[in-house]
Every structure is written in C-alpha cells, then in structure tokens.
Design a protein around this motif. Structure first.
Motif, PDB file in Angstrom:
ATOM      1  N   GLN A   1     -49.558  20.488 -34.892  1.00 13.54           N
ATOM      2  CA  GLN A   1     -49.570  21.946 -34.281  1.00 13.54           C
ATOM      3  C   GLN A   1     -49.644  22.106 -32.884  1.00 13.54           C
ATOM      4  O   GLN A   1     -49.435  23.326 -32.526  1.00 13.54           O
ATOM      5  N   ARG A   2     -49.957  21.325 -32.436  1.00 11.28           N
ATOM      6  CA  ARG A   2     -50.405  21.387 -30.840  1.00 11.28           C
ATOM      7  C   ARG A   2     -48.935  21.840 -30.108  1.00 11.28           C
ATOM      8  O   ARG A   2     -47.970  20.389 -29.898  1.00 11.28           O
ATOM      9  N   LYS A   3     -48.293  22.574 -30.075  1.00 14.09           N
ATOM     10  CA  LYS A   3     -47.089  23.033 -29.576  1.00 14.09           C
ATOM     11  C   LYS A   3     -46.968  23.654 -28.261  1.00 14.09           C
ATOM     12  O   LYS A   3     -45.927  24.250 -27.833  1.00 14.09           O
ATOM     13  N   THR A   4     -48.005  23.797 -27.634  1.00 17.43           N
ATOM     14  CA  THR A   4     -47.903  24.926 -26.284  1.00 17.43           C
ATOM     15  C   THR A   4     -48.629  23.838 -25.163  1.00 17.43           C
ATOM     16  O   THR A   4     -49.389  22.997 -25.419  1.00 17.43           O
TER      17      THR A   4
ATOM     18  N   ASP B   1     -56.830  24.663 -30.464  1.00 15.61           N
ATOM     19  CA  ASP B   1     -56.233  23.468 -31.110  1.00 15.61           C
ATOM     20  C   ASP B   1     -54.779  23.572 -31.386  1.00 15.61           C
ATOM     21  O   ASP B   1     -53.978  22.719 -31.983  1.00 15.61           O
ATOM     22  N   GLN B   2     -54.063  24.498 -30.633  1.00 18.98           N
ATOM     23  CA  GLN B   2     -52.685  24.687 -30.624  1.00 18.98           C
ATOM     24  C   GLN B   2     -52.008  24.064 -29.273  1.00 18.98           C
ATOM     25  O   GLN B   2     -50.689  23.905 -29.168  1.00 18.98           O
TER      26      GLN B   2
END
Lengths: 127, 453, 482
Positions: C159-162, C206-207
């Motif tokens: 989920q870490r996409k930024t 947490d993104q």
C-alpha cells in the motif's frame, strides 16, 4: 488587459461561455501571456467524461507545460481540433480559441464561476 | 595539496580573511555534530601519477583482451575495427569536457554533431525521427516497450526468446516496476515461432519485439511478423544490428514502428560492456511519445542556421512526474564516435564491412562444420553469427582455445538450458582467413587430444 | 560563421576508410541470404575523405565550450577539471579490448576494479554495498526507487505508493518516482531553505514509501534538520533516499549513511571527475544499507577464495537494469580519481569546493539578491529579480556572461527561486578565476543600469546568436534531408 464582460472565469485562468446546453472553455489573455508562445496543445476527445478539478488538456510553450483544469463536470461534446495545428491562435486570440465544449452535469458548478470584475481583481492580486 | 586544486594554503587563508571567516570548518557549521564523520575515510593511500599508471597496468594485465587474442565471441558486443581517427575526434576536450548543450550559442559543436547523428540513424533504420541516443540496446528496448504501451494504451509486450537474454532481463525489470506485462514467445528452428504468435495476441497486446538478426545470428522474417502484428493493431519494435543494414533491408522497410538497437558496433570499443549507446528511432506520428533528448534545426536573429535541444516539454526537467521517461542524458560522446564512424565508412564502407562479416562468417561456419566435430543447429540464413553444436563440453573447449590465444564462442546453455553444447560464434571483418583457419585447426587439435586420452 | 553539415560536404565517390580485401573465397550474397531480405536501395551515407572529416569535426569542436575552455560554474553539475591521466588509463588495451561475455577467470582485473570501487564508494557514502550498473544519475535514481519498492513489497507493504519530494528537487526525482508507479507529493521549503518539518510530519503515513532528498539541497544549503527528517520518515516505516548530485560538498565531512539515508545514488561524472562528454556517458552507482543489499541489481561482484566473481544468484534482486555491468570505462576514470586523491585529498576537495563557493557568493551578494542569508555549501543560488525589475532577465545576463568568456550558471532552477542563478565554482578553480568571474558579474549588474539593450542582445561573439526555439518546436526539423 482584455477581460470580456460577457464571459465567466475560473481561478485557474480559464474562461467559460454558456451557449444553450453547452459551455465553451478556453484560457484567458492573462494565461496565454504568462505562458508565452504556445507551441503545442493536447485536447480531450468528444465523449470523454470530465470531473471538475481534473486536467482536461495541456498547453505547452517551449520551456513549460501546463495542465488545464476543468471547473465543470460533464461530457465533452465538441473539441476545437484546429488548435492542434495552430496552437499560436491561443496567443493571438485567446477568447476565440475555445478548447472544448462541455455539457455540464452539475448546474451548481456554473454558479461559482467568477464574473469579469471578480476575475480582474484576481489577476491584479497575482501580478 | 592535490595537483588538481590550485589554491595554496596561504591563498585560502587570505580568501577566508576577506570573507571575515576564521576557518574553513566554520563554513560547515550547519552540519549537525551528530552526523559528522570524526575520522578519516578508510581509503587506500593516494597514488602519484606514476604509481597510478603502474597500478592500472597491473589491473589491465589481469584481463584477456582482443588486442592479443583472436575474438570469435559476440553475443551482443562485437569486435569490429575502429578507425584511428575516431579516438582523435572524441578526445578533443571541447567535446568531452562539455556538459549537456543547455546554452546553444556555445554548444553548436555538440548540437550539430547530434543532429548529424539523428540523420544517420534515421537513414540506417528507415525511420523519420531519432533521438540523441539512450544508455544502451537493453534500455532502448525497455523504453520502446513503455512508449508502445503509452501509444496503444495497452499493456502487454510480446517478446520472442530469440531476443538477447540480457535485453529480456532488463525489459522484465522495467516491466515489473512500470506495470506492463511481458509475454514470452518461443522459437522454432532458431527463429521466432510465427505460428504461435497469433495465439498470444489479444486486446491488451501493445507491441511485438523482434531482434534482427536475432540473438542466434539468424535472420528473422520481420516483414511477415510485422504484417500479422499490424492486423491486430500491435506495434512492431525492431531491434537491429546496425552493421547488418549495410546489406539487409532496413527495419522501416520491413514494417517496424519503432527501431532500436545497440550501437556499440559503430565505432565504440568493447570496454567490458560500456559505455555503449542505444539508438532509438520512430515514425513522425510518434515523435511526442519518444523518450530522450532531441536536437532540432532553427535560425538565429540573423537567419543563420543553428541547432537547439527541442521538444523539451516531454522531458523530466519540465514535465517532472508526467515526463515521457526519467532519462536526462544521452550517450553523447558515444553518439559522436558513431557519427564519425558512419561518416568515414559512408555509403560504400558500411556495405563493405557488412559483406566482409557475411563472407567470413560463412567461411568459418563451413570450415567448422567440415571438421565433423560440430553439427548444424538452426537451418536459417545468418549474418555474422551462427550456432553450432559441439561434441565436447564448451567450457573445456573455450578454456583450451584461450590458451592458444583464441577467444571462443558463447555458450548458449548459460541462457537456454535446452541448448546444450550449442556454441554461438561471431566473425567480424577483423578476423583474417588465417585466424579462422587457425581456429579450425586448434579445434581439431583439441578434439584429437581428447580422443587420444 | 556557419558550419556546413557533413552531408553537405559529401561528394560521390570519395571515401574515408580502408579495409583489407576479402581473403576468404567469395560466395554470392544471394546464396547466403534470400533476396527478399536484401537491401534494394542504396544507403544515403556521407562520402568524404578522412582529412575532410577531421576538419569538419575540429571546426565543430571549436563551437563548443568545455571545462578545458574555461570557467564553467554550472550549478548542480560539478564541472570540475577532468584529469588527463584518467583518460589515458581508461584507454589501456587491457580495458578497452575486454569482451563483456568472457568468463570471470578471464576478466579478474575488471572485476577487481569493480569490486574495490564498490567498497570505496560504500566507505565514502556510509553504505554497505554499491552497485555500479546504473549508466547515469537518473538511471541510478530509477534503480534506487525500484529497490525501495521491492523492499516494501517484500515486507508486505504494497500500500506504500507515494513518495515525498521537496519542491526544490531535481526534475528527475518525480520523473523517476513516476516510472516505478509512485505518486509524488511535494513538501515545501521553509524560510531558512530547509524542508518544512511540520508539513513533512503531516504528510507522513503508512501510505508513504519514502522520501527523496538532496543534501546539501539544490539551494546549496545543508539540511539542518536532517536527523529529524530521517527520524520522521523512518518512524512511519518509510525509507529515505539520497540524491547524490551534491556529494562534492561533504566528502570526508559527513556521509549519507551517517545522516540516516537508506539508499544513495552518486554521479561519478560530477563528484568523481569523469568528463560529461557533452551530455554523457555518465555513471550513476546506487548504494544501500545492509538490509537492502539483497535487492541490488544483478550481478553483484563478490570476492571468494581468491577469485572475483559475478553473482547472479540473488533471489530478491530487482534484476538487471541494463546490459552487462555499467559504464565500465567511466568507472575506471572515477576509480583512478579516488586512487589519486585518497582520503585526505577527497576531504580537501570538499573543503575547497565549499570555500570557493562562499568566496564567490560573498563577492556577489551586494549586487544580486541572495534569498537565504546563510553560509552556502559547494554552490549557491542568487535571484536576478532586482535586475528583472529593471527589464533584464536572468537569461539575458547568462547570455552576457558568454561574451566575457565564461559559461553561465544553471538558470531558472531551482524553480522556487524567481529568476534563479545557481553557481557551482568547484574546487579546481583558482582565486584569480573566481575574482575575474565576480568582476564580470558585477559589471553585468552595472550594465543592467547603464546599457540594458546590450545585455538583451547578447551573446555578441558566438558562432550563432540567440536561436529561435519557438520555431524549432512549431516547425520541427530533426534531420537533414537532401
């Protein structure tokens, strides 16, 4: 600066002209002036569904590319493809160089557009 | 003090005085003490120029070089002759100590040379426009695949196993992170399996990659493949050997939409794998989706012709996260070497080099087959590289040849487990008949001594 | 003075090469290759003698400006002197003639050099290991971000996409992040030129996969809160990436690893003196901390039982990112540089680079706006806004510098400074050169008052004047046609 009284404006320097069910959209004198010589335009396609706040096109000068954001949601009904071959017309005549005609789906969005005097004030603040 | 730093201690003191600064250390006061390195870096003692030269000679001597050995190894990097004049041009420091030509008025040398390079690449590939080059052949393919996905708005790339294994590995890495899918297509008799292609094409297929001559040296049926791809709106990315187009039809003539390839063969030394250059060309209509730097012609205020970096809004320093690619640099100096190479060889020379490779490769092939120690692998026309199957293990064969000053072919089993003892042999214009005959004799000798044991 | 194109001086029948006669029995080409594959049209390549070729390219070289020509204070590019011995050693036959597909046993010299370079760069940056495969800075960034993404995926954190990038960052940072599918969020710079900490805290979640940072920043300032930044990013599970464009300021003083960075890319063509080649080839090694070593590109060079080997058996690796092992000949030059300088020498490089920049800044800040009143590191940014108000742009002044024999600074970058001019003098310039450059810039500031038209028409003494870039885009001519 040329800010026709019969048009509506957005905070991001687009103009809008309501004609029947359609709204024609382009960029203002102020916008073309700050971009400089426009050399390329990217436009949406007829039938595209646009949401307000989204980019619907791009205008480019030699050293800058700017997304153009729509203040209206709706369906694209017409596209001014002549601009693809003649992007310089936006510099020459920004208020004739409409980029798309949109059929708005949310009437409320039309109401928050600026009138000429409010837009002029905005330009003065930014300059 | 280092010979590369002019200021003396006294001068530095005077400079500090002028600035009202008590010491150089004060200038570093913004660095938190916590992160300061309170010791010297642990690096080898500094060498004088003489000592450095000796040290580098010692390192170089631990390598096997094509200068003292006959090289029959290709597999994507080729031992072609490099005319002396090239190094003299690329050693002009006005070229090699310049940065990217951001100030065109004092960069016309680099800019015009790139414009000439773009023209030459268009001519070789049969395309309308070329960029100023990318890192190498492998990254050129990876960039072309992303470009094809953007153009078609689809996200599958069909890649035959006849494409260079390193290119395919690089492509897989890029694909994994950029989010497109690689579909592998097998080979039949050493060329792309045409009959299986149609079954792999679907609505998501963006492009078919075809390397010609392929990794096995065989000539692919590019035209036929391209026709089938086009029927389904699939773009064709051709990866070409730039020497081969001296005698073969250009990829453009055979229906390619994007043409890329490894440009090392055009005047760049082997240098243990780099720097090389990837050439990259396409059709006019895809210009805006093409990654990399482009030079264009224009005029100055007195209507003199001049050259500038152009179409820059595709690039990272303007478009940032929306750029066509993150690539900033090109391999400018390698592209210059290539421009000089193609200029020297010209119309007739490239044809001559290509013909010599073709003749010598076929001579070597025939002689090696005649020994009966090798069998034919793939019944296909080839250009300068071919595959034959050995009876002896190839590691053993290559080791023995190396002792006699011969760099043998590539062991295909490294990348193709099914191709046991299959030897990929490259023969360029640099190999004389005598060297080829010697290879054949030595191979015979090695086999006989093996039998005697 | 206008140079003809190589195609325009071509004459039918001339040639610039000599090849041996074919010494093997000649077969007919059609017997070897079916007709359908053979070229039917002639390739239109130039026909020119070797001497005329040499004159053509010599003439072109004279229209160029390099570090060997004169002062080249192009900010963020570290245009230092390129030592000649490094060119010579990179051209030794035992390097140029080595085929990349040879077995390890035949290339022990190359592998030893790569291995030792890996460890030396690891020591300089405070990383565990360094991959030399990336071909340029942007390529190193791409590899670094792939490593970041592979690491998070391996931890089950898809989920870490930024990714957080300061508004002062190089354009490659967001472009590279986009190439691995990350969404970019900008964090603003505060009034001292540091990253705005409270904004950074709010952006973290947490993104977020991590943050990319250049330190010293593109403003030429050392990030004073670097420890806090690293903690903020790490505390929420992100990684922090070091853009090594500005390493020339801190060698032997501090290391990215000591500051808390997890991934580092370097530009050997900046800090380690390899020439820029007119835009390449460069080399952009990527280094990582111990936990991230498994993710480095293949192959990794190892030393085992007295032999150097290429290790491809690395299941967590992001894989290969180009053919072979990087821009080897460029790596040789940087290796030779480090071997020449040693620890003391490299420390001296950074000290002198920072001294030179501050010295030049001190001379110019009376005549040009200096946005952040702090000591700079190895480079500094001025604003041409005072001059712009009088009708002369930074571009005009840059062109005027050319008339005085200097290369202009980087202009209009970083984008957060209006009319920006970014100067990086490097350590290889003498006090006289810095004095002369300062004098010219002060004179130009005076010309803005006295003779603005002169500046707006500059440069006056180059092979071409200012070029029409609008026409170049509107009517693209991208190749010569007969």
């Amino acid at each position: 600066m040329n800010i026709p009284a019969d048009l509506k404006y957005t905070k991001k320097h687009e103009w809008a002209r309501v004609e029947g069910d359609l709204v024609y959209v382009g960029i203002t004198e102020y916008a073309q002036n700050s971009l400089g010589d426009i050399v390329f335009v990217e436009l949406p396609s007829v039938g595209d569904i646009i949401t307000s706040g989204e980019a619907f096109g791009v205008v480019e000068s030699v050293k800058a590319a700017s997304d153009i954001y729509s203040s209206l949601s709706g369906i694209v009904k017409e596209v001014n493809n002549e601009l693809i071959d003649h992007p310089e017309r936006i510099n020459q005549n920004p208020y004739d160089s409409w980029m798309m005609a949109i059929e708005p789906s949310k009437a409320s969005e039309l109401e928050v557009l600026l009138d000429a005097s409010a837009y002029e004030k905005l330009c003065l603040e930014e300059a | 003090m280092s010979r590369y730093i002019p200021s003396t201690q006294l001068e530095k003191t005077m400079m500090l005085q002028e600035m009202n600064c008590e010491s150089v250390d004060r200038l570093f006061d913004d660095i938190p003490l916590k992160v300061c390195l309170n010791r010297s870096l642990r690096l080898p003692e500094a060498l004088s120029e003489m000592e450095l030269r000796t040290h580098m000679k010692e390192l170089a001597a631990k390598n096997i070089s094509n200068e003292e050995n006959s090289c029959f190894l290709g597999a994507g990097a080729y031992d072609h002759y490099i005319p002396s004049a090239i190094d003299h041009i690329v050693s002009r420091s006005e070229f090699y100590t310049a940065y990217t030509p951001y100030q065109p008025e004092i960069s016309q040398g680099t800019l015009q040379a790139i414009f000439e390079y773009q023209t030459l690449i268009c001519e070789l590939t049969g395309m309308d426009v070329a960029n100023a080059s990318v890192y190498d052949g492998a990254t050129a393919i990876a960039e072309a695949a992303s470009m094809a996905c953007k153009i078609t708005r689809r996200n599958e790339i069909i890649v035959p196993r006849t494409v260079h294994p390193q290119y395919r590995r690089t492509l897989s890495t890029y694909a994994r992170f950029r989010g497109y899918k690689i579909v592998e297509l097998d080979y039949l008799n050493g060329v792309t399996d045409f009959t299986s292609l149609e079954g792999l094409i679907n609505k998501e297929t963006a492009a078919l990659i075809v390397q010609n001559p392929n990794f096995f040296g065989a000539i692919e049926k590019v035209k036929q493949l391209a026709e089938l791809a086009k029927e389904h709106g699939v773009l064709v990315i051709a990866c070409a050997d730039p020497i081969s187009v001296g005698i073969l039809k250009s990829p453009g003539e055979m229906g390619a939409d994007i043409v890329v390839g490894e440009g090392q063969a055009l005047g760049n030394p082997l240098s243990y794998g780099g720097p090389y250059l990837g050439f990259f060309a396409t059709k006019d209509k895809y210009l805006r989706q093409m990654p990399g730097r482009i030079v264009g012609q224009t005029i100055d205020k007195n209507h003199n012709r001049g050259f500038v970096l152009t179409m820059q809004t595709r690039e990272q320093h303007i478009r940032r996260e929306k750029a066509a690619s993150n690539i900033c640099s090109n391999q400018a100096l390698n592209a210059l070497a290539t421009t000089v190479y193609l200029t020297l060889l010209g119309k007739q020379g490239l044809k001559d080099v290509a013909s010599l490779c073709l003749q010598k490769a076929h001579y070597a092939y025939n002689k090696l087959i005649e020994t009966n120690y090798f069998s034919d692998c793939f019944p296909q026309p080839f250009f300068k590289e071919f595959v034959i199957k050995s009876q002896l293990p190839l590691e053993e064969l290559n080791q023995a040849l190396l002792k006699d000053g011969i760099i043998g072919g590539y062991n295909l089993e490294n990348d193709y487990p099914e191709l046991k003892k299959c030897w990929l042999v490259a023969v360029t214009e640099k190999r004389s008949k005598e060297e080829i005959d010697r290879l054949v004799r030595k191979v015979g000798g090695i086999y006989e001594s093996e039998v005697n044991i | 003075m206008n140079q003809k194109l190589i195609f325009e001086i071509s004459r039918a029948g001339r040639k610039g090469y000599s090849l041996p006669n074919c010494d093997v029995p000649v077969e007919s080409i059609e017997d070897m290759i079916p007709n359908e594959y053979l070229r039917e049209t002639e390739l239109d390549l130039p026909e020119i003698s070797e001497g005329d070729m040499v004159r053509h390219f010599t003439a072109l070289s004279r229209c160029n400006y390099g570090v060997d020509t004169g002062f080249y204070p192009l900010g963020s590019c570290t245009m230092k002197y390129n030592p000649k011995i490094n060119e010579d050693v990179s051209r030794m036959d035992g390097f140029t003639g080595v085929h990349p597909a040879l077995p390890d046993s035949a290339v022990q010299g190359c592998l030893e050099l790569l291995y030792k370079m890996d460890l030396m760069l690891a020591e300089i940056t405070g990383m565990e290991r360094v991959s030399l495969q990336p071909a340029a800075g942007a390529h190193g960034e791409l590899a670094g971000l792939m490593i970041m993404k592979a690491y998070h995926e391996n931890c089950g954190n898809e989920q870490r996409k930024t990714i957080i990038v300061p508004d002062s960052a190089h354009g490659t940072n967001p472009a590279s992040a986009a190439m691995v599918g990350y969404e970019v969020i900008e964090v603003k710079t505060d009034s001292r030129g540091n990253v705005n900490l409270s904004e950074l805290r709010e952006l973290m979640s947490d993104q977020v996969a991590g943050m990319m940072l250049t330190n010293p920043s593109t403003l030429g300032l050392f990030e004073e809160n670097i420890c806090e930044i690293a903690d903020i990013v790490h505390d929420s599970g992100g990684l922090i990436y070091y853009d090594g464009a500005n390493l020339n300021a801190i060698m032997g003083v501090t290391r990215p690893g000591d500051m808390g960075f997890d991934i580092v890319h370097l530009n050997l063509h900046k800090t380690f003196s390899t020439p820029h080649g007119g835009g390449g080839p460069g080399s952009g090694p990527v280094g990582v901390t111990k936990d991230l070593v498994p993710f480095l590109p293949t192959p990794v060079i190892q030393y085992k039982e007295g032999q150097y080997i290429r290790d491809y058996n690395r299941p967590f690796s992001i894989g290969q990112i180009k053919s072979f092992y990087g821009n080897f000949a460029v790596i040789i030059k940087a290796y030779a540089y480090i071997m020449t300088m040693g620890a003391k020498g490299l420390h001296g490089v950074s000290q002198t680079a920072v001294l030179n920049a501050n010295y030049l800044l001190n001379k110019l800040k009376k005549d040009y706006q200096h946005p952040y009143d702090r000591a700079c590191m190895h480079e500094f940014v001025l604003s041409g806004q005072l001059q712009k108000n009088k009708g002369v742009s930074t571009l005009d002044m840059a062109k005027r510098m050319i008339d005085y024999g200097f290369h202009p600074p980087t202009i209009y970058f970083p984008m957060i400074i209006k009319e920006a001019m970014m100067f990086e003098p490097t350590e290889t310039e003498s006090r006289e050169t810095l004095d002369a450059a300062a004098e010219v810039l002060i004179r130009i500031a005076r010309e803005v008052e006295e003779n603005p038209e002169l500046i707006k028409e500059a440069p006056h003494h180059t092979s071409v004047g200012r070029l029409d870039e609008v026409q170049a885009v509107r009517e693209p001519v991208l190749r010569w046609r007969p």
